[in-house]
Design a protein around this motif. Structure first.
Motif: not given
Length: 138
Positions: A8, A24, A27, A30-31, A47, A98
């Motif tokens: 991470y 984060s 993320e 992307r979500y 999450f 990523f």
């Protein structure tokens, strides 16, 4: 835990250096790209983090022009989150960064072990989510 932390941290360093966002934040973005009509509560649940922390995270991304809140046509008290064009472009560019972490993992594990490890982690995550283990109280 140390392994996950090191991976991470490596991703976080690359994301900050290459795209100016934390792992984060990537993320979240992307979500939102992959799940239109998302609310803050949806992100928090996915999450497994608090709604307040999620809302603050969205405030930061909104302030940078990567996300916008739009009225929810189904519930006027609520807002939906969506990526701006700038946010969409950033996610697209960051996807390659990523993917580099995946290449790092692939160099450390042979393909059969990588497949088994991924399957094991999916099963563990499914069990944890099913039993709501690790879900924040607030």
């Amino acid at each position: 835990m140390r392994c996950e932390t090191r991976l991470y941290n490596a991703l976080n360093d690359r994301m900050r250096r290459s795209h100016g966002v934390a792992a984060s934040q990537y993320e979240f973005l992307r979500y939102l790209r992959d799940h239109p009509d998302t609310r803050v509560g949806d992100l928090a649940a996915f999450f497994a983090i608090g709604v307040g922390a999620t809302s603050k995270g969205m405030d930061r991304l909104e302030g940078r022009g990567l996300v916008r809140r739009v009225p929810d046509p189904a519930d006027r008290r609520s807002s939906l989150l969506e990526l701006t064009d700038t946010g969409t472009q950033l996610v697209h560019e960051a996807d390659e960064t990523f993917g580099a972490i995946g290449a790092l993992i692939q160099t450390a594990l042979d393909p059969a072990r990588l497949h088994d490890a991924a399957q094991t982690l999916r099963q563990l995550l499914t069990a944890l989510e099913h039993d709501r283990i690790g879900t924040p109280a607030g």
